[in-house]
Write an enzyme that holds these catalytic residues in place. Structure first.
Site, mmCIF file in Angstrom:
data_model
loop_
_atom_site.group_PDB
_atom_site.id
_atom_site.type_symbol
_atom_site.label_atom_id
_atom_site.label_comp_id
_atom_site.label_asym_id
_atom_site.label_seq_id
_atom_site.Cartn_x
_atom_site.Cartn_y
_atom_site.Cartn_z
ATOM 1 N N SER A 1 0.844 -1.185 0.000
ATOM 2 C CA SER A 1 0.000 0.000 0.000
ATOM 3 C C SER A 1 0.885 1.242 0.000
ATOM 4 O O SER A 1 1.736 1.401 -0.861
ATOM 5 C CB SER A 1 -0.965 -0.048 1.187
ATOM 6 N N GLU B 1 -1.683 -2.774 -7.950
ATOM 7 C CA GLU B 1 -2.910 -3.156 -7.256
ATOM 8 C C GLU B 1 -3.513 -1.881 -6.689
ATOM 9 O O GLU B 1 -2.839 -0.851 -6.606
ATOM 10 C CB GLU B 1 -2.625 -4.153 -6.133
ATOM 11 N N HIS C 1 -4.858 -5.512 -1.398
ATOM 12 C CA HIS C 1 -5.495 -5.386 -0.086
ATOM 13 C C HIS C 1 -6.404 -6.592 0.161
ATOM 14 O O HIS C 1 -7.623 -6.484 0.282
ATOM 15 C CB HIS C 1 -6.280 -4.082 -0.014
#
Length: 340
Positions: free
Chosen positions: A144, A241, A310
């Protein structure tokens, strides 16, 4: 006048800009951009430093992360400022950067794990001591917002970094298996999805490709475009992502990568999971339409649905490692050990 292949022309133009972004200075003077340092592998009894380089978190997650690491036979050491608060950040920029620099300088620490992502890593990139980091190579892992650290340290320190769980992640058997094999044993594994609905692969363009594995969170990555903290994209395998983004935002960010000349340099493309991404209330393209629009003209192997993002079951991805991908099977084969 001789006609030039459009892809070749765009790649050549992009390399002129790329050449100014690759760090060259080392202890010895000059360093080939193809040379990368691998950190030492983990061993039972090693100490992992826990840091909070981004957003604030519930202190209970420190104990959760410590429990996971203890089960692996590892010890933990907390960053000095790990419980600091500064608005939505886990301390001021100088404090968060100091913790990270200190962990790399600490000879008792073998690896460094972020407590969580959120936002804030981009803010501390100018404050990191990249020469110090290079002279003390260690496993650095997260995902992230931690993408900013993984890419910047890979680019500026020329050190292998690892896209994987943070301390607040759920450490599933799937993830732990890859963690042990890659970070403890140094195996050249093939990363494959689970046999579950979440693990379904959607091929965008079939084929195989080889290159250095580079990528992370798409939102964070696109926000770094134009900075001096990105690695070489030439002949790389790009993985991305994201989460909680409308499809048009994914389109906008991929367009940014294309217009910056990044997509035209890569040899393969992987979109992991887009968790809780939606088409919004207005008329919209589907995510697959957006991916096809941007990737099919590149004529490179590509797929959607890798266990990256995630989600609970995550791959451990060594950034900067040579890999071979198969877009039909949806696999990533490590061609060398990721640790020394």
């Amino acid at each position: 006048m001789t006609k030039i292949n459009r892809r070749q022309f765009l790649t050549t133009c992009s390399l002129a800009t790329l050449a100014t972004q690759i760090p060259q200075v080392t202890v010895q003077g000059q360093l080939s951009p193809n040379h990368i340092i691998k950190p030492p592998r983990l061993k039972v009894g090693d100490t992992v430093g826990l840091v909070a380089p981004a957003g604030i978190f519930d202190p209970k997650y420190i104990e959760v992360g410590q429990q996971y690491l203890t089960q692996l036979g590892l010890k933990t050491k907390l960053g000095k400022h790990i419980l600091d608060r500064y608005g939505y950040l886990a301390g001021k920029d100088s404090e968060r950067a100091q913790d990270l620099n200190d962990m790399f300088a600490d000879n008792s620490v073998t690896a460094i794990l972020a407590i969580r992502g959120g936002w804030g890593c981009n803010r501390i990139l100018p404050l990191l001591n990249y020469s110090l980091i290079r002279s003390h190579p260690k496993i650095l892992m997260g995902y992230s917002d931690i993408t900013a650290l993984l890419l910047a340290i890979n680019a500026r320190s020329r050190m292998m970094t690892f896209h994987g769980p943070v301390a607040t992640s759920t450490w599933t058997p799937f993830m732990l298996d890859y963690l042990k094999r890659i970070l403890f044993h140094g195996e050249t594994v093939t990363l494959e999805n689970t046999n579950s609905p979440e693990g379904q692969v959607q091929t965008i363009a079939s084929g195989k490709a080889r290159g250095k594995l580079v990528g992370g969170n798409l939102s964070v990555l696109s926000a770094m475009v134009g900075s001096p903290y990105l690695p070489s994209w030439y002949k790389s395998i790009l993985f991305v992502e994201d989460t909680n983004e409308d499809i048009y935002r994914i389109d906008r960010m991929l367009t940014q990568l294309k217009n910056a000349g990044i997509l035209h340099q890569i040899s393969g493309f992987i979109f992991g999971q887009c968790s809780d991404c939606s088409q919004g209330d207005e008329p919209s393209l589907t995510l697959m339409q957006v991916l096809q629009d941007h990737i099919l003209p590149l004529e490179i192997p590509a797929w959607y649905g890798a266990m990256i993002g995630h989600i609970q079951d995550k791959f451990i991805l060594p950034i900067g490692l040579s890999v071979e991908i198969d877009a039909t099977l949806g696999t990533i084969k490590l061609l060398e050990a990721a640790v020394s």
